[in-house]
Enzyme design. Structure first.
Site, PDB file in Angstrom:
ATOM      1  N   LYS A   1      11.861 -13.555  49.480  1.00 47.77           N
ATOM      2  CA  LYS A   1      12.811 -13.072  48.312  1.00 47.77           C
ATOM      3  C   LYS A   1      14.131 -13.889  47.846  1.00 47.77           C
ATOM      4  O   LYS A   1      14.144 -14.057  46.900  1.00 47.77           O
ATOM      5  CB  LYS A   1      13.517 -11.828  48.787  1.00 47.77           C
ATOM      6  CG  LYS A   1      14.187 -10.885  47.704  1.00 47.77           C
ATOM      7  CD  LYS A   1      14.392  -9.302  48.122  1.00 47.77           C
ATOM      8  CE  LYS A   1      14.975  -8.718  46.730  1.00 47.77           C
ATOM      9  NZ  LYS A   1      16.102  -8.074  47.356  1.00 47.77           N
TER      10      LYS A   1
ATOM     11  N   ASN B   1      14.968 -15.683  44.306  1.00 52.26           N
ATOM     12  CA  ASN B   1      16.218 -15.582  43.834  1.00 52.26           C
ATOM     13  C   ASN B   1      16.703 -16.729  43.526  1.00 52.26           C
ATOM     14  O   ASN B   1      17.393 -17.147  42.444  1.00 52.26           O
ATOM     15  CB  ASN B   1      16.929 -14.757  45.041  1.00 52.26           C
ATOM     16  CG  ASN B   1      18.336 -14.513  44.344  1.00 52.26           C
ATOM     17  OD1 ASN B   1      19.023 -15.528  43.972  1.00 52.26           O
ATOM     18  ND2 ASN B   1      18.813 -13.344  44.335  1.00 52.26           N
TER      19      ASN B   1
HETATM   20  P1  NAP Z   1      27.916  -2.282  45.706  1.00 50.17           P
HETATM   21  O1  NAP Z   1      27.471  -1.494  44.560  1.00 50.17           O
HETATM   22  O2  NAP Z   1      29.209  -3.291  45.138  1.00 50.17           O
HETATM   23  O3  NAP Z   1      28.328  -1.364  46.907  1.00 50.17           O
HETATM   24  C1  NAP Z   1      29.064  -1.928  48.028  1.00 50.17           C
HETATM   25  C2  NAP Z   1      29.973  -0.996  48.722  1.00 50.17           C
HETATM   26  O4  NAP Z   1      30.398  -1.204  49.737  1.00 50.17           O
HETATM   27  C3  NAP Z   1      31.263  -0.666  47.839  1.00 50.17           C
HETATM   28  O5  NAP Z   1      31.183   0.779  47.381  1.00 50.17           O
HETATM   29  C4  NAP Z   1      32.275  -0.829  48.540  1.00 50.17           C
HETATM   30  O6  NAP Z   1      33.391  -0.288  48.590  1.00 50.17           O
HETATM   31  C5  NAP Z   1      31.774  -0.903  49.991  1.00 50.17           C
HETATM   32  N1  NAP Z   1      32.329  -1.720  50.937  1.00 50.17           N
HETATM   33  C6  NAP Z   1      32.755  -2.927  51.066  1.00 50.17           C
HETATM   34  N2  NAP Z   1      33.239  -3.081  52.199  1.00 50.17           N
HETATM   35  C7  NAP Z   1      33.631  -2.137  52.836  1.00 50.17           C
HETATM   36  C8  NAP Z   1      34.350  -1.456  54.086  1.00 50.17           C
HETATM   37  N3  NAP Z   1      35.004  -2.488  54.742  1.00 50.17           N
HETATM   38  N4  NAP Z   1      34.492  -0.271  54.357  1.00 50.17           N
HETATM   39  C9  NAP Z   1      33.801   0.507  53.569  1.00 50.17           C
HETATM   40  N5  NAP Z   1      33.292   0.166  52.328  1.00 50.17           N
HETATM   41  C10 NAP Z   1      33.209  -1.081  52.016  1.00 50.17           C
HETATM   42  O7  NAP Z   1      26.704  -3.215  46.107  1.00 50.17           O
HETATM   43  P2  NAP Z   1      25.269  -2.859  46.035  1.00 50.17           P
HETATM   44  O8  NAP Z   1      24.573  -3.041  44.645  1.00 50.17           O
HETATM   45  O9  NAP Z   1      24.904  -1.373  46.576  1.00 50.17           O
HETATM   46  O10 NAP Z   1      24.777  -3.883  47.018  1.00 50.17           O
HETATM   47  C11 NAP Z   1      24.567  -3.806  48.590  1.00 50.17           C
HETATM   48  C12 NAP Z   1      23.779  -4.835  48.995  1.00 50.17           C
HETATM   49  O11 NAP Z   1      22.287  -4.428  48.453  1.00 50.17           O
HETATM   50  C13 NAP Z   1      23.865  -6.153  48.546  1.00 50.17           C
HETATM   51  O12 NAP Z   1      23.683  -7.252  49.382  1.00 50.17           O
HETATM   52  C14 NAP Z   1      22.698  -6.218  47.151  1.00 50.17           C
HETATM   53  O13 NAP Z   1      22.443  -7.623  46.959  1.00 50.17           O
HETATM   54  C15 NAP Z   1      21.774  -5.649  47.890  1.00 50.17           C
HETATM   55  N6  NAP Z   1      20.693  -4.972  47.051  1.00 50.17           N
HETATM   56  C16 NAP Z   1      21.252  -4.414  45.942  1.00 50.17           C
HETATM   57  C17 NAP Z   1      20.608  -3.735  45.017  1.00 50.17           C
HETATM   58  C18 NAP Z   1      20.804  -2.990  43.793  1.00 50.17           C
HETATM   59  O14 NAP Z   1      19.870  -2.568  42.923  1.00 50.17           O
HETATM   60  N7  NAP Z   1      22.206  -2.487  43.742  1.00 50.17           N
HETATM   61  C19 NAP Z   1      18.989  -3.991  45.068  1.00 50.17           C
HETATM   62  C20 NAP Z   1      18.612  -4.669  46.262  1.00 50.17           C
HETATM   63  C21 NAP Z   1      19.538  -5.281  47.003  1.00 50.17           C
HETATM   64  P3  NAP Z   1      34.509  -0.077  47.258  1.00 50.17           P
HETATM   65  O15 NAP Z   1      33.675   0.776  46.271  1.00 50.17           O
HETATM   66  O16 NAP Z   1      35.539   0.668  47.830  1.00 50.17           O
HETATM   67  O17 NAP Z   1      34.588  -1.362  46.954  1.00 50.17           O
END
Ligand code: NAP
Length: 302
Positions: free
Chosen positions: A181, A185
């Site tokens: 993956k 990417n």
């Molecule tokens: P996201 O929407 O930015 O969510 C990350 C969350 O983590 C945010 O809500 C953030 O809080 C929280 N966070 C960060 N540090 C924290 C801490 N110390 N304590 C509590 N909460 C904390 O990210 P995402 O899209 O879900 O992605 C997460 C991972 O999954 C990434 O590595 C991404 O590449 C992978 N991924 C995502 C997708 C997708 O479709 N979204 C698909 C495959 C893989 P705040 O809201 O307070 O900032």
């Protein structure tokens, strides 16, 4: 009980599906202000195929004293180690952490931070985004592979995922899946940023795609993941074709002025090439161009 750190896109997608299957879930939010906003919102809202449903899942802050047996870490790769460091004192004996981060590098950072816990790595093709705080749109159904490079036994709680309709498989070679993956990417996402195009725009740069795919295959083989290198170029071309109308996640991050996960994707690939003493000129040049591009926009390169 599932503790889920991060009420972002993937964390909310997992939390709402587990909760609607009557599996106990506890969200962990970063601080009292975030917890207050969450309580004002009245829970997490899942939007799926036009249907909207709110789930009033209980939440707490990082400092809550409740012990944690099973943690789903659903933050970005660059936040993973610091988040786990804050939770380390709460981890119970035999605790397990499921790591949803994209790319490679953050999993090892977490494992070093909490050597007492079992770390399970995940690689997911599901897609979700947040139209507003504490709301998640389930945008793309997909598959999640889970695995533990140090212990091939599948955990008993996979039945919870089954019950929650989270489509998954236990992988005996999760590192190869994560590497494959990562390679896809690296061949696609940085170029979409540099050419400011949708994935389909890369059909106009076949020579660059071919050289990057060849170098990435070499890197995968050097790391002992030759199965992950098989027909990489073909798959890169198929992904470009199948997702031609989409903007890559890195393109979306950069165009919205958000920090990227470059250090855990292209950055990790380049560091790994150096470790294997491989000279991969196209990959290294791409990394240099991307770093310069991010720097010019005031975005972090780590
Ligand atoms: P996201 O929407 O930015 O969510 C990350 C969350 O983590 C945010 O809500 C953030 O809080 C929280 N966070 C960060 N540090 C924290 C801490 N110390 N304590 C509590 N909460 C904390 O990210 P995402 O899209 O879900 O992605 C997460 C991972 O999954 C990434 O590595 C991404 O590449 C992978 N991924 C995502 C997708 C997708 O479709 N979204 C698909 C495959 C893989 P705040 O809201 O307070 O900032």
């Amino acid at each position: 009980m599932w503790h889920i750190l991060g009420a972002g896109s993937l964390g909310s997608l997992w939390a709402t599906r587990l909760a609607r299957a009557d599996i106990p879930v506890q969200l962990i939010l970063r601080d009292p202000a975030r917890l207050h906003s969450y309580q004002q919102a009245g829970g997490l809202t899942l939007i799926e195929q036009g249907q909207t449903q709110r789930y009033p899942i209980p939440a707490q802050t990082l400092d809550h004293p409740e012990p944690i047996q099973r943690l789903l870490l659903a933050c970005k790769a660059y936040d993973a180690q610091a988040a786990v460091a804050r939770l380390a004192p709460r981890l119970a004996a035999g605790a397990e952490i499921l790591l949803l981060q994209n790319g490679l590098g953050s999993q090892d950072q977490v494992a070093r931070q909490v050597p007492q816990a079992r770390c399970i790595f995940a690689s997911s093709t599901e897609g979700a985004f947040r139209p507003a705080d504490f709301q998640v749109v389930f945008a793309g159904h997909g598959h999640t592979w889970l695995g533990d490079p140090h212990n091939l036994h599948a955990p008993a709680w996979l039945k919870d995922l089954h019950q929650a309709g989270i489509v998954h498989d236990w992988s005996l070679d999760i590192l190869s899946r994560l590497w494959r993956k990562l390679a896809l990417n690296c061949a696609i996402n940085p170029l979409t940023v540099l050419y400011d195009c949708r994935n389909g725009g890369l059909r106009e740069h076949p020579a660059e795609i071919a050289s990057l795919s060849a170098e990435l295959s070499e890197l995968l083989c050097a790391g002992g993941h030759s199965a992950a290198a098989e027909d990489l170029h073909g798959e890169v071309q198929r992904v470009i074709q199948a997702t031609a109308a989409n903007y890559s996640s890195m393109h979306q991050d950069v165009s919205q002025g958000r920090r990227t996960e470059i250090a855990y994707l292209l950055g990790y690939a380049c560091t790994s090439a150096q470790r294997h003493q491989l000279v991969l000129p196209h990959l290294q040049a791409l990394h240099g161009r991307l770093l310069a591009h991010l720097h010019a926009r005031g975005l972090p390169s780590h």
